[in-house]
Motif scaffolding. Structure first.
Motif, short mmCIF file in Angstrom:
data_model
loop_
_atom_site.label_atom_id
_atom_site.label_comp_id
_atom_site.label_asym_id
_atom_site.label_seq_id
_atom_site.Cartn_x
_atom_site.Cartn_y
_atom_site.Cartn_z
N HIS A 1 0.84 -1.20 0.00
CA HIS A 1 0.00 0.00 0.00
C HIS A 1 0.87 1.25 0.00
N ILE A 2 0.60 2.16 -0.94
CA ILE A 2 1.36 3.42 -1.04
C ILE A 2 0.73 4.43 -0.10
N PRO A 3 1.50 5.07 0.72
CA PRO A 3 0.93 6.09 1.64
C PRO A 3 0.19 7.18 0.87
N GLU A 4 -0.83 7.73 1.50
CA GLU A 4 -1.63 8.75 0.83
C GLU A 4 -0.83 10.03 0.59
N SER A 5 0.13 10.30 1.45
CA SER A 5 0.93 11.52 1.31
C SER A 5 2.39 11.21 1.59
N TYR A 6 3.25 11.67 0.71
CA TYR A 6 4.69 11.53 0.92
C TYR A 6 5.39 12.59 0.07
N HIS A 7 6.60 12.93 0.46
CA HIS A 7 7.38 13.92 -0.27
C HIS A 7 8.85 13.68 0.01
N CYS A 8 9.70 14.36 -0.75
CA CYS A 8 11.15 14.22 -0.57
C CYS A 8 11.58 14.82 0.77
N LYS A 9 12.61 14.25 1.32
CA LYS A 9 13.25 14.86 2.48
C LYS A 9 14.07 16.06 2.02
N PRO A 10 13.96 17.22 2.70
CA PRO A 10 14.78 18.37 2.31
C PRO A 10 16.27 18.07 2.43
N ASP A 11 17.02 18.49 1.44
CA ASP A 11 18.46 18.25 1.41
C ASP A 11 19.19 19.58 1.65
N LEU B 1 -11.29 -9.74 7.54
CA LEU B 1 -11.81 -8.79 8.53
C LEU B 1 -10.82 -8.57 9.68
N LEU B 2 -10.11 -9.61 10.08
CA LEU B 2 -9.17 -9.49 11.19
C LEU B 2 -7.86 -8.83 10.79
N LEU B 3 -7.53 -8.86 9.51
CA LEU B 3 -6.22 -8.41 9.07
C LEU B 3 -5.93 -6.94 9.37
N PHE C 1 -14.36 -2.63 -10.87
CA PHE C 1 -15.32 -2.16 -9.87
C PHE C 1 -14.63 -1.49 -8.69
N THR C 2 -13.53 -2.06 -8.22
CA THR C 2 -12.83 -1.46 -7.07
C THR C 2 -12.21 -0.11 -7.45
N ARG C 3 -11.83 0.08 -8.70
CA ARG C 3 -11.29 1.38 -9.12
C ARG C 3 -12.35 2.46 -9.01
N ASN C 4 -13.61 2.12 -9.30
CA ASN C 4 -14.69 3.09 -9.12
C ASN C 4 -14.92 3.40 -7.65
N LEU C 5 -14.68 2.42 -6.79
CA LEU C 5 -14.80 2.68 -5.35
C LEU C 5 -13.73 3.68 -4.91
N HIS C 6 -12.52 3.55 -5.46
CA HIS C 6 -11.45 4.49 -5.12
C HIS C 6 -11.79 5.91 -5.58
N SER C 7 -12.44 6.01 -6.73
CA SER C 7 -12.82 7.33 -7.22
C SER C 7 -13.94 7.93 -6.39
N ASN D 1 -10.42 6.88 0.79
CA ASN D 1 -10.09 6.23 2.05
C ASN D 1 -9.80 4.75 1.81
N PHE D 2 -8.66 4.28 2.27
CA PHE D 2 -8.25 2.90 2.05
C PHE D 2 -9.23 1.92 2.68
N TYR D 3 -9.65 2.19 3.90
CA TYR D 3 -10.51 1.26 4.62
C TYR D 3 -11.92 1.20 4.04
N PHE D 4 -12.37 2.26 3.38
CA PHE D 4 -13.70 2.24 2.77
C PHE D 4 -13.78 1.17 1.69
N SER D 5 -12.85 1.21 0.75
CA SER D 5 -12.87 0.22 -0.34
C SER D 5 -12.51 -1.17 0.17
N TYR D 6 -11.63 -1.25 1.17
CA TYR D 6 -11.22 -2.56 1.68
C TYR D 6 -12.39 -3.28 2.33
#
Length: 628
Positions: A58-68, A256-258, A382-388, A392-397
């Motif tokens: 799973h790719i995090p919803e938000s990420y960016h480069c560390k400032p150098d 469900l338990l995962l 069908f799951t791609r339409n749920l993402h649109s 929220n990750f847990y909604f589609s899951y």
């Protein structure tokens, strides 16, 4: 006139397991139920490892480069800026998505102007990334090795490799089920899968992780296919559906338990270790032979007579049915087996290469592979339409998990009443219609209608997949059931891997993917009509029985139509019953060869006083006196 094609298949001497053997060992008794119960636990362990992949990649919803700091001028003092101001100066802003995921600003070395007017060069990330909270985990496969931006392609590649392992496992270990047996294949698979699961926790690089997950997928597929087949081969026809669906409920429970397990574990190696723990517990099946015995149906189909007799004695004893001496009714079973197979019958094992000599079995295998491929592959649409609808990750899951549970309930309530073929046809029709409506009308429909169509399509596509697996296990003969079911399940994994192929191309071919699977769903409606019906019918054991399966008529005959000829003569029923005759012959033969009988005819120990000739002359004299 159409010419009939005759297909010759190699067969062994056989008996009808459902009517001649199964009732005599207690039927679906308490021991069979106990073994079926223990066969559900591997399903939970396998699905737990399968769906861990969702959290690993799973790719995090938000990420960016560390400032150098090396890209900033020497006059820059970070303490003079807030955290957000510091990020705005070092990371480009992308309209609609926030801070850039993959780029940094590089300032001239001698500047003191940090406004937007100064010329700033954009460069790729140099010191890594900062990630927001990952769903359920603090670190996973993506954040551990920074598989974003230029390395993003490794994420779908990991899923493709994992599915490739499952494909190889279904084909190879499914065939191994037909050669070594269900129990041996299961023990081999669960042992290696447990070992590989522990080694995955120690992965040191992304490449090692990919290879280990591929190998583990091979073994997990063997655990699933061997336990699935062994489970159904111990059931009678009325209970097969519920036994298969309860195993699907175990899969739903694992899903469900995962998320809760992932929250508690926090790191992906810990989650992998926890997912491997149920497999380590299943290693106890090595010692407890009685909780996962070899399938007696497979032993009979492959003519392993000594092992079959030991297995039948075990099942009959634990079910409370005693097989005693031949003069008692229960013991006739073992003598019938000797009569049917002969004393010099050698075991013979089959593989999926035998399908070259078949026509009906190969057709059924191909059709069910096609329907399972559609059922698993179209779910991505069908799951791609749920993402649109919601990011929220847990909604589609959880919505996908709940539709899987509803699909199980739908199958339990309808399939035994309307039949496998009818419900498979209905699921394919609704799946195809939902997909076509979404394909044609998405831009004209409101968000709520798109959500409803996506949920309906997801529900019936999962029902289509579940029914295809059950149907395949029921119509394939025992001697090649492992290999044929492996081919069908491998086709389903190809459908699951198709979604990763779209992600590998950054969803560039999504529209074509949707069109192809919607067309396939409509085409499957025609092919499903060629399948036989397996509701409440015995499982075929030999290739000949598999070839003799015929599809029922599309429409029931009209009740007012008279199909009888004008002159109908009922044939005289024969009093000869081959079953009773074979039992009589086997019982008589064994009684004549027994040394100790329960009764003994009294035989005079001393010689008679008169010889046979003297006795005969006395009888003749007496007869003449009476005549005179």
């Amino acid at each position: 006139m159409a010419r009939e094609t005759t297909v010759t298949v190699n067969t062994l001497p056989s008996m009808d397991f459902e009517t001649r053997i199964f009732p005599h060992i207690g039927g679906y008794g308490r021991y069979n139920r106990l073994v079926v119960l223990f066969s559900w636990f591997p399903n939970f362990a396998v699905m737990l490892n399968l769906f861990c992949d969702v959290f690993f990649t799973h790719i995090p919803e938000s990420y960016h480069c560390k400032p150098d700091p090396q890209l900033l001028p020497s006059t820059f003092l970070p303490n003079n800026f807030s955290r957000q101001g510091y990020l705005n100066l070092t990371i480009p802003w992308v309209n609609g998505s926030g801070l850039s995921h993959c780029e940094l600003f590089k300032y001239p070395s001698n500047t003191s102007d940090f406004s937007e007017k100064v010329h700033r060069e954009r460069v790729s990330c140099t010191v890594g990334w900062e990630y927001a909270h990952v769903a359920g985990l603090q670190s996973n496969f993506v954040t551990e090795w920074n598989l974003v931006c230029s390395d993003f392609w490794k994420i779908p590649l990991q899923h493709i490799c994992f599915m490739t392992g499952w494909i190889l496992g279904y084909i190879l270990l499914g065939t191994l089920c037909d050669w070594l047996g269900r129990r041996r294949c299961f023990l081999l698979s669960i042992s290696l899968s447990s070992l590989l699961g522990v080694v995955v926790c120690l992965s040191s690089s992304a490449v090692v992780f990919l290879l280990l997950r591929l190998s583990q997928g091979v073994m997990l597929a063997g655990v699933f296919v061997s336990s699935y087949i062994a489970r159904l081969e111990l059931c009678d026809p009325p209970n097969r559906l519920m036994v298969a669906m309860i195993s699907s409920f175990f899969s739903v429970i694992a899903e469900l338990l995962l998320p809760g397990i992932a929250v508690l574990c926090r790191d992906w190696p810990v989650l992998q270790a926890v997912a491997t723990l149920p497999q380590l517990l299943l290693l106890s099946y090595w010692c407890c032979v009685s909780v996962f015995p070899e399938s007696p149906r497979w032993l009979m189909a492959t003519a392993q007579i000594p092992q079959l007799k030991r297995s039948l004695r075990e099942f009959s004893t634990r079910n409370g049915v005693c097989l005693r001496d031949e003069i008692y009714p229960g013991e006739t079973l073992l003598s019938e087996i000797d009569t049917a197979f002969g004393e010099d019958c050698q075991p013979r094992y089959f593989s999926i290469l035998e399908l070259r000599q078949t026509r009906v079995i190969w057709k059924n295998c191909l059709i069910l592979s096609f329907t399972l491929f559609i059922g698993t592959g179209i779910q991505y649409c069908f799951t791609r339409n749920l993402h649109s609808y919601s990011s929220n990750f847990y909604f589609s899951y959880f919505l996908r998990v709940m539709t899987g549970a509803l699909a199980c309930v739908f199958i339990c309530l309808s399939v035994n009443h309307f039949g496998r073929r009818g419900m498979l046809l209905l699921s394919a029709i609704i799946t195809g219609l939902s997909s076509l409506l979404l394909l044609a009308l998405t831009q004209y429909l409101r968000g709520g209608l798109v959500l409803v169509l996506s949920v309906v399509g997801l529900l019936f596509s999962q029902a289509l997949a579940m029914l295809s697996v059950l149907f395949a296990c029921e119509v394939m003969p025992t001697v090649v059931r492992g290999g044929c079911l492996g081919l069908v399940l491998a086709a389903g994994c190809v459908g699951m891997a198709a979604s990763s192929l779209m992600e590998l191309q950054n969803n560039g071919g999504y529209f074509l993917h949707h069109v192809i699977f919607a067309s396939f769903a409509v085409l499957s409606v025609l092919s499903i009509m060629l399948l036989p019906e397996s509701k409440r019918k015995p499982l075929p054991d030999s290739l000949k029985e598999g070839e003799n399966q015929r599809r029922p008529p599309l429409l029931l005959p009209r009740p007012d139509r008279d199909d009888l000829p004008l002159l109908s003569t009922r044939p005289r029923l024969s009093e000869y019953n081959p079953d009773n005759y074979s039992r009589l012959v086997s019982a008589t033969r064994k009684m004549l060869t027994k040394e100790s009988l329960p009764y003994r005819t009294a035989v005079p120990m001393q010689a008679p006083l008169l010889s046979d000739s003297e006795t005969q002359s006395q009888e003749d004299g007496t007869l003449k006196e009476v005549m005179s």
